[in-house]
Design a protein around this motif. Structure first.
Motif, short mmCIF file in Angstrom:
data_model
loop_
_atom_site.label_atom_id
_atom_site.label_comp_id
_atom_site.label_asym_id
_atom_site.label_seq_id
_atom_site.Cartn_x
_atom_site.Cartn_y
_atom_site.Cartn_z
N SER A 198 14.79 -6.44 50.47
CA SER A 198 14.13 -5.67 51.52
C SER A 198 14.94 -5.74 52.80
CB SER A 198 12.71 -6.19 51.78
OG SER A 198 12.72 -7.50 52.30
N PHE A 199 14.91 -4.64 53.55
CA PHE A 199 15.62 -4.55 54.83
C PHE A 199 14.69 -3.88 55.82
CE2 PHE A 199 18.25 -2.67 58.06
CZ PHE A 199 19.33 -3.52 58.21
N ARG A 200 14.43 -4.57 56.94
CA ARG A 200 13.52 -4.03 57.95
C ARG A 200 14.09 -4.26 59.34
NH1 ARG A 200 9.89 -6.29 61.51
NH2 ARG A 200 8.18 -4.92 62.18
N PHE A 201 13.98 -3.24 60.19
CA PHE A 201 14.17 -3.49 61.62
C PHE A 201 13.13 -2.71 62.40
CE2 PHE A 201 17.04 0.26 61.39
CZ PHE A 201 16.55 1.00 62.48
N SER A 202 12.77 -3.25 63.55
CA SER A 202 11.79 -2.63 64.43
C SER A 202 12.24 -2.85 65.86
CB SER A 202 10.40 -3.25 64.20
OG SER A 202 9.45 -2.68 65.08
N ALA B 71 22.51 -1.54 53.51
CA ALA B 71 21.34 -1.86 52.68
C ALA B 71 21.39 -1.10 51.36
CB ALA B 71 20.06 -1.52 53.45
N VAL B 72 21.82 0.15 51.40
CA VAL B 72 21.90 0.95 50.18
C VAL B 72 22.95 0.38 49.23
CG1 VAL B 72 22.54 3.21 49.26
CG2 VAL B 72 21.03 3.07 51.26
N ARG B 73 24.11 0.01 49.76
CA ARG B 73 25.16 -0.58 48.92
C ARG B 73 24.70 -1.88 48.26
NH1 ARG B 73 28.43 0.29 53.40
NH2 ARG B 73 28.55 -1.99 53.75
N MET B 74 23.81 -2.60 48.95
CA MET B 74 23.33 -3.87 48.43
C MET B 74 22.12 -3.71 47.51
SD MET B 74 25.49 -5.94 49.72
CE MET B 74 24.76 -7.54 49.46
N GLY B 75 21.80 -2.49 47.13
CA GLY B 75 20.73 -2.25 46.16
C GLY B 75 19.34 -2.51 46.71
N VAL B 76 19.11 -2.16 47.97
CA VAL B 76 17.82 -2.43 48.60
C VAL B 76 16.68 -1.72 47.86
CG1 VAL B 76 17.97 -0.48 50.23
CG2 VAL B 76 16.63 -2.53 50.82
N GLU B 77 15.55 -2.43 47.72
CA GLU B 77 14.37 -1.86 47.06
C GLU B 77 13.31 -1.42 48.05
OE1 GLU B 77 12.81 -4.45 44.08
OE2 GLU B 77 14.73 -4.74 43.07
N LYS B 78 13.24 -2.11 49.20
CA LYS B 78 12.25 -1.77 50.22
C LYS B 78 12.96 -1.61 51.55
CE LYS B 78 7.88 -3.28 52.28
NZ LYS B 78 6.81 -4.32 52.29
#
Length: 494
Positions: free
Chosen positions: A131-135, A153-160
């Protein structure tokens, strides 16, 4: 049971470790200098436990803790869930809970925030990201940095993926960007075209540049304060054939929304500016939650499995329109929740029947206490009703006489009544007595001074307007005593 006990014990230990580590954060440099030649006890802990400890700390503190233990640098750099916001990147002051102070803080620290995120991602060494989040309050000025974060995040196979371009949900688009959407970050969906693992996407306070080939594997999509043009939502849904959960919250939209999806099970539409009509067709939809300030027209063309509906209305005719227009379109409805945020409400005198509703929840949140006996036709419109929950948050009590008691209406299926926000007014007592006299199969009635209001999407607000003395409790008990018609019913006063 043994496993649960061990997990509980481990959590307690981790909490104690967290407290100890936070005390030593300020002295991390001195600690490292004094103990260069010594093996610290933290180094002996397994990686799984160290990762759990890190989850209690902000990213800034985790970096500083790498000076305390030789293995921390590897552990914090291999985190699979990344969360960048005011509170993980800074020691944000308490007044950041307000919109004004939060925006000011973000404006002052934008460059620092970007620099710290970039530095962290350069050191990151995990094989993939879950998961990757920023606010944070961002505008297009930092689009290049944000694009690189998303690509990472996309290259690292992010799911959320959770991208919030306003530091708090309470900040609305108009207040932050003065209705000038050109200032908002524009997300090119081409950045997500290779996100084959992405299942959950949350976007807040940005605009969309739609491209073909994105969103194909999404299971949940949450759009918050994302302006949508006439056909954009339909284009998104046409590509999300696996989508099960959809939230459209505070999004400026055209007058009509057409929502369909073969896999869609949950839908929330919350206070979308410009919305006048919703056309809904989803064969697997089971739950629909809707909140709106202005009256909205509904068209349910194909929702055979829709069993639970939550309406939150701010307009006078909300309940009347629901019981006059929607009963024919929702034949399988079993749970109906109504939450009213308006000074006056018009209740239907002869509502159409919801023939399969078994649970009715009514929340009344306004300044003046309504005449509760006017609600009784709604109960009559639910002949199979088994549970009835009413919650009140009214600050001004009724001074006038209540409506004359309606004719006797026997409820043969009603088993449970919960009355929250109960202050013991004559109006409330009369309504409680009506229920006790007409629910012939009642098992229990719970009367509680506390209220619990549902705001949609799993969010509740608990509160209490007044308090009871023992004398007040005894008085209420005496007024209800002997009014119960069911031989098995219990009246519980909390």
């Amino acid at each position: 049971m043994v496993k649960e006990h061990l997990v509980s014990h481990l959590r307690a230990c981790l909490s104690q470790l967290k407290t100890s580590f936070e005390h030593c954060l300020g002295n991390a440099d001195n600690y490292a200098k004094r103990n260069k030649s010594k093996e610290d006890c933290v180094s002996k802990l397994p990686d799984e436990m160290l990762s759990s400890i890190i989850s209690f700390l902000t990213l800034t503190d985790a970096v500083r803790m790498s000076l305390v233990s030789k293995r921390w640098r590897h552990i914090y750099a291999s985190m699979s869930s990344l969360n960048f916001d005011l509170y993980t990147m800074f020691s944000a002051p308490d007044d950041c809970n307000s919109q004004q102070h939060c925006s000011h803080f973000c404006l002052h620290y934008r460059n620092t925030f970007v620099q710290r995120v970039n530095q962290f991602l350069q050191l990151h060494s995990a094989p993939r990201i879950m998961s990757f989040r920023f606010s944070f309050c961002f505008v297009r000025e930092f689009a290049g940095d944000v694009d690189r974060w998303i690509s990472f995040a996309v290259r690292m196979g992010v799911e959320k993926l959770d991208l919030n371009f306003a530091c708090r949900d309470s900040i609305i688009v108009g207040s932050m960007f003065s209705d000038n959407y050109n200032e908002m970050y524009n997300l090119s969906c081409q950045l997500l075209s290779e996100a084959s693992k992405l299942n959950h996407l949350c976007l807040s306070s940005c605009t969309l540049q739609l491209e073909f080939g994105c969103f194909n594997n999404l299971i949940s999509l949450d759009l918050n304060q994302v302006p949508l043009s006439c056909n954009e939502l339909q284009m998104i849904l046409s590509r999300c054939l696996k989508l099960e959960w959809l939230g459209v919250r505070r999004c400026p939209v055209p007058g009509k929304l057409c929502i369909c999806g073969p896999s869609l099970k949950f839908l929330e539409v919350f206070c979308c500016a410009g919305l006048k009509e919703i056309e809904l067709s989803a064969v697997n939809l089971t739950t629909f939650e809707f909140s709106e300030i202005l009256e909205t027209k509904f068209s349910f063309s194909n929702v055979p499995k829709l069993e639970q509906v939550f309406f939150r209305g701010y307009y006078y005719d909300a309940i009347d329109s629901i019981f006059s227009e929607l009963t024919r379109d929702l034949p399988e409805l079993k749970i109906l929740s109504l939450s009213m945020f308006t000074l006056y409400v018009r209740y239907p005198k002869w509502p159409t029947s919801f023939s399969k509703v078994k649970q009715l929840e009514l929340s009344i949140n306004n300044d003046f206490e309504p005449d509760l006996l006017k609600i009784t036709p709604i109960l009559s419109a639910c002949p199979l009703l088994q549970k009835f929950h009413i919650m009140m948050r009214s600050y001004t009590r009724r001074s006038e006489e209540s409506t004359k008691e309606p004719p006797k209406c026997v409820h043969t299926q009603l088993k449970e009544v919960e009355f929250g926000g109960f202050s013991g007014t004559r109006n409330q007592i009369e309504f409680a007595i009506f229920l006790l006299k007409n629910a012939i199969s009642l098992d229990k009635m719970i009367i509680d001074v506390h209220y619990k209001l549902y705001f949609g999407c799993g969010k509740w607000k608990n509160g209490c307007i007044s308090t009871w003395t023992e004398d007040k409790r005894d008085e209420i008990h005496k007024q209800l005593q002997g009014r119960v018609i069911s031989a098995t019913a219990k009246v519980i006063i909390r």
